[in-house]
Design a protein around this motif. Structure first.
Motif, PDB file in Angstrom:
ATOM      1  N   ASP A 123       2.219  -2.409 -27.835  1.00  0.00           N
ATOM      2  CA  ASP A 123       0.853  -2.874 -28.048  1.00  0.00           C
ATOM      3  C   ASP A 123       0.224  -2.144 -29.234  1.00  0.00           C
ATOM      4  OD1 ASP A 123       0.523  -4.529 -25.489  1.00  0.00           O
ATOM      5  OD2 ASP A 123       1.146  -2.574 -24.707  1.00  0.00           O
ATOM      6  N   ILE A 125      -2.663  -0.996 -29.609  1.00  0.00           N
ATOM      7  CA  ILE A 125      -3.523   0.103 -29.178  1.00  0.00           C
ATOM      8  C   ILE A 125      -2.760   1.422 -29.078  1.00  0.00           C
ATOM      9  CG2 ILE A 125      -3.165  -0.229 -26.697  1.00  0.00           C
ATOM     10  CD1 ILE A 125      -6.105   0.394 -26.268  1.00  0.00           C
ATOM     11  N   ARG A 155      -0.023   1.867 -18.781  1.00  0.00           N
ATOM     12  CA  ARG A 155      -0.772   0.919 -19.605  1.00  0.00           C
ATOM     13  C   ARG A 155      -1.434  -0.150 -18.749  1.00  0.00           C
ATOM     14  NH1 ARG A 155      -3.685   1.419 -22.834  1.00  0.00           N
ATOM     15  NH2 ARG A 155      -2.327   2.326 -24.421  1.00  0.00           N
ATOM     16  N   ASN A 158      -4.409   1.458 -17.311  1.00  0.00           N
ATOM     17  CA  ASN A 158      -5.361   1.940 -18.322  1.00  0.00           C
ATOM     18  C   ASN A 158      -5.300   1.021 -19.551  1.00  0.00           C
ATOM     19  OD1 ASN A 158      -6.056   4.867 -17.172  1.00  0.00           O
ATOM     20  ND2 ASN A 158      -3.845   4.560 -16.994  1.00  0.00           N
ATOM     21  N   PRO A 159      -5.757  -0.218 -19.402  1.00  0.00           N
ATOM     22  CA  PRO A 159      -5.579  -1.196 -20.481  1.00  0.00           C
ATOM     23  C   PRO A 159      -6.341  -0.871 -21.767  1.00  0.00           C
ATOM     24  CG  PRO A 159      -7.006  -2.068 -18.765  1.00  0.00           C
ATOM     25  CD  PRO A 159      -6.437  -0.802 -18.233  1.00  0.00           C
ATOM     26  N   HIS A 160      -7.368  -0.030 -21.675  1.00  0.00           N
ATOM     27  CA  HIS A 160      -8.183   0.239 -22.861  1.00  0.00           C
ATOM     28  C   HIS A 160      -8.115   1.699 -23.322  1.00  0.00           C
ATOM     29  CE1 HIS A 160      -9.741  -3.754 -22.201  1.00  0.00           C
ATOM     30  NE2 HIS A 160     -10.206  -3.414 -21.005  1.00  0.00           N
ATOM     31  N   ARG A 161      -7.359   2.518 -22.617  1.00  0.00           N
ATOM     32  CA  ARG A 161      -7.263   3.934 -22.991  1.00  0.00           C
ATOM     33  C   ARG A 161      -6.171   4.153 -24.031  1.00  0.00           C
ATOM     34  NH1 ARG A 161      -6.548   8.191 -18.425  1.00  0.00           N
ATOM     35  NH2 ARG A 161      -6.343   9.450 -20.326  1.00  0.00           N
ATOM     36  N   ARG A 162      -6.280   5.279 -24.734  1.00  0.00           N
ATOM     37  CA  ARG A 162      -5.257   5.650 -25.707  1.00  0.00           C
ATOM     38  C   ARG A 162      -4.742   7.041 -25.355  1.00  0.00           C
ATOM     39  NH1 ARG A 162      -7.280   4.033 -31.676  1.00  0.00           N
ATOM     40  NH2 ARG A 162      -5.153   3.225 -31.880  1.00  0.00           N
TER      41      ARG A 162
END
Length: 277
Positions: A123, A125, A155, A158-162
């Motif tokens: 991804d 991200i 992932r 935590n779909p929006h974390r990095r």
């Protein structure tokens, strides 16, 4: 623990086996052409935590992909696939396809975890600056994941974390190191973490705890002093004096009572010693 880019030649592995044989078992797969300079993967097992007698290594691609089979709780078997993908992106598609072919040929069984250095992100991200890797390569990895029935649980949760695990000389960051898990373990995975390794490296050490609901509870264990205090001379001298006084108090007991007896005096000694620490 799964290690990648181990560069272990037979001489080095022999040294490790000699020095750490009491505590560790290292199952290594080296690069067949340049074992001391290229690739290499290893499973490092702690004998004090797990029974290693049943551990078996199945090599899919020497120095790049191998499976550990080991007995787990209640006579169950856990299977872990250790990956060190090629650095060259042009080699990735054939690499993932070969792992799939070998997996199906060996018919090993259901996989529990796939982890390692994938040298690839699925991804945008997972890179900074964000960008998409080669789509054909990503599709080949995802096809393998579908065959093995594992997913990037961190992932998904935590779909929006990095969380980056690798920093390059070009001032870019990426999450190359990942742990994929079977869907049946999703609810049992806790304490995801990424931290700097004690061994100098440009990769972070990633970890997760598997806590199936049917496992027995294991507490924190018995309290003990930090190892560094054992060499504190001033503290040891105070403990010695406290111990001499305790021994004298026990020897001078004339009549046993609920307040004055060897057990209560010994308990007080331990409490006072812990306060000194």
């Amino acid at each position: 623990m799964c290690a990648q880019e181990t560069h272990l030649c037979p001489e080095h592995q022999s040294q490790i086996d000699t020095i750490y044989a009491r505590r560790l078992v290292v199952l290594n797969s080296s690069d067949p052409i340049r074992p001391g300079n290229s690739a290499g993967i290893a499973f490092i097992l702690n004998k004090e935590i797990i029974n290693t007698d049943s551990a078996k290594l199945h090599v899919l691609i020497p120095g790049r992909a191998a499976i550990l089979n080991i007995n787990w709780h209640d006579n169950n078997t856990i299977r872990i696939l250790n990956i060190y993908a090629p650095n060259n992106p042009h080699d990735h598609k054939s690499f993932w396809e070969k792992i799939k072919t070998e997996w199906l040929r060996l018919n090993i069984g259901t996989l529990d975890f796939m982890m390692g250095d994938f040298n690839l992100t699925e991804d945008p991200i997972d890179r900074a600056p964000a960008r998409l890797d080669n789509e054909a390569t990503i599709d080949a990895l995802r096809d393998l994941r579908t065959t093995l029935q594992v997913q990037d649980v961190w992932r998904v949760e935590n779909p929006h974390r990095r969380m980056f695990t690798f920093s390059s000389n070009h001032q870019t960051l990426s999450r190359l190191d990942r742990i994929y898990a079977s869907e049946r373990h999703t609810a049992s995975l806790i304490e995801w973490d990424s931290h700097i390794c004690q061994i100098p490296t440009d990769h972070h050490l990633i970890s997760v705890r598997l806590a199936p609901p049917n496992l027995p509870h294991v507490g924190k264990g018995r309290w003990s002093w930090p190892h560094g205090l054992v060499t504190n001379t001033d503290l040891i001298n105070k403990v010695i004096k406290l111990g001499i006084k305790t021994q004298s108090d026990i020897e001078n007991i004339t009549s046993r009572t609920n307040e004055a007896n060897p057990q209560t005096i010994w308990c007080s000694f331990k409490n006072d010693m812990n306060k000194l620490a």
